[in-house]
Design a protein around this motif. Structure first.
Motif, PDB file in Angstrom:
ATOM      1  N   GLU A  18      40.577  35.210  48.784  1.00 21.38           N
ATOM      2  CA  GLU A  18      39.941  36.537  48.688  1.00 21.38           C
ATOM      3  C   GLU A  18      40.934  37.475  48.008  1.00 21.38           C
ATOM      4  OE1 GLU A  18      36.987  37.730  49.672  1.00 21.38           O
ATOM      5  OE2 GLU A  18      36.200  36.051  50.820  1.00 21.38           O
TER       6      GLU A  18
ATOM      7  N   GLU B 117      40.677  40.789  47.319  1.00 21.43           N
ATOM      8  CA  GLU B 117      40.673  42.186  47.740  1.00 21.43           C
ATOM      9  C   GLU B 117      41.331  42.414  49.093  1.00 21.43           C
ATOM     10  OE1 GLU B 117      39.720  44.412  45.572  1.00 21.43           O
ATOM     11  OE2 GLU B 117      38.871  42.981  44.148  1.00 21.43           O
TER      12      GLU B 117
ATOM     13  N   GLU C 165      35.346  37.783  35.155  1.00 19.88           N
ATOM     14  CA  GLU C 165      36.086  38.031  36.384  1.00 19.88           C
ATOM     15  C   GLU C 165      37.010  39.218  36.215  1.00 19.88           C
ATOM     16  OE1 GLU C 165      38.152  34.384  37.190  1.00 19.88           O
ATOM     17  OE2 GLU C 165      39.516  34.643  35.532  1.00 19.88           O
ATOM     18  N   LYS C 166      37.354  39.817  37.343  1.00 22.37           N
ATOM     19  CA  LYS C 166      38.305  40.929  37.333  1.00 22.37           C
ATOM     20  C   LYS C 166      39.687  40.414  36.961  1.00 22.37           C
ATOM     21  CE  LYS C 166      36.292  43.827  40.962  1.00 22.37           C
ATOM     22  NZ  LYS C 166      36.548  44.374  42.314  1.00 22.37           N
TER      23      LYS C 166
ATOM     24  N   GLN D 260      30.961  34.932  45.932  1.00 19.57           N
ATOM     25  CA  GLN D 260      31.388  34.734  47.321  1.00 19.57           C
ATOM     26  C   GLN D 260      30.502  33.735  48.069  1.00 19.57           C
ATOM     27  OE1 GLN D 260      31.633  38.243  49.822  1.00 19.57           O
ATOM     28  NE2 GLN D 260      33.533  37.443  50.657  1.00 19.57           N
TER      29      GLN D 260
ATOM     30  N   ASN E 256      41.495  38.627  39.850  1.00 14.82           N
ATOM     31  CA  ASN E 256      41.059  37.249  40.082  1.00 14.82           C
ATOM     32  C   ASN E 256      41.752  36.304  39.099  1.00 14.82           C
ATOM     33  OD1 ASN E 256      38.958  39.061  41.178  1.00 14.82           O
ATOM     34  ND2 ASN E 256      37.960  37.161  41.739  1.00 14.82           N
TER      35      ASN E 256
ATOM     36  N   SER F  95      34.820  36.350  43.968  1.00 18.70           N
ATOM     37  CA  SER F  95      34.470  37.698  43.535  1.00 18.70           C
ATOM     38  C   SER F  95      33.177  38.062  44.251  1.00 18.70           C
ATOM     39  CB  SER F  95      34.290  37.751  42.018  1.00 18.70           C
ATOM     40  OG  SER F  95      33.189  36.951  41.641  1.00 18.70           O
ATOM     41  N   GLU F  96      32.731  39.284  44.080  1.00 21.66           N
ATOM     42  CA  GLU F  96      31.488  39.691  44.730  1.00 21.66           C
ATOM     43  C   GLU F  96      30.323  38.798  44.314  1.00 21.66           C
ATOM     44  OE1 GLU F  96      30.694  43.876  44.245  1.00 21.66           O
ATOM     45  OE2 GLU F  96      32.764  44.380  44.759  1.00 21.66           O
TER      46      GLU F  96
END
Length: 185
Positions: free
Chosen positions: A139, A141, A39-40, A115, A43, A111-112
């Motif tokens: 979310e 972003e 994960e980023k 989702q 996140n 995350s992308e």
């Protein structure tokens, strides 16, 4: 769409043993293992802030709060997920050291790659858990917190928060927090 790690069909016992030895986490869906994506940092930070908020508000009410590395079982016994954060009053026992069965609140930071899974697959599975009162999706972003809540008749409805100054109210848990508290990461 996520792909299974291999074609082998595992029993629940094999899965638990596999996870205990693995250096990566896997969700268990109908006997197959699905590796958890990385994960980023945002996140991870947002999940950490939610974890801290839930400890702050729920620990004194008898809840145990877990993040990332403890699984939640879906009642059919064929699926086990790793929520980003969840809280339960389930008593600890040798039978639930790795898997919890009675969460009251589950939080996922999307995350992308997760989702669709978080909004569709996990939603469908999580609402089968009788003890669950809230399922929250964040979310990272954009400012969007979706709170799914079970009413007294067992039906689920959604509330969305898009203003950084909104108060997210979890009345069944006698708790509320500000959206900006989780978007300060």
């Amino acid at each position: 769409m996520r792909n299974a790690v291999n074609d082998k069909i595992y029993t629940v016992e094999e899965y638990i043993q596999y996870e205990l030895k693995s250096d990566r986490r896997h969700e268990f869906i109908n006997g197959q293992l699905f590796e958890m994506p990385g994960e980023k940092d945002i996140n991870n930070q947002m999940a950490g802030l939610i974890y801290i908020l839930l400890i702050q508000f729920l620990k004194s009410k008898g809840y145990q709060i877990y993040n990332h590395d403890v699984k939640v079982a879906i009642p059919d016994g064929r699926k086990f997920y790793y929520p980003d954060v969840f809280a339960t009053k389930e008593e600890k026992s040798p039978d639930n050291q790795y898997i919890k069965y009675k969460p009251e609140i589950i939080v996922e930071v999307v995350s992308e790659s997760t989702q669709v899974t978080d909004y569709v697959d996990k939603y469908i599975d999580y609402i089968k858990i009788a003890s669950l009162r809230y399922y929250i999706i964040i979310e990272p972003e954009t400012v969007l917190v979706t709170v799914y809540e079970k009413d007294e008749t067992g039906n689920w409805f959604a509330r969305k928060y898009t203003n950084i100054n909104d108060a997210v109210k979890l009345e069944k848990l006698q708790t509320e927090f500000l959206v900006k508290d989780i978007y300060s990461a």
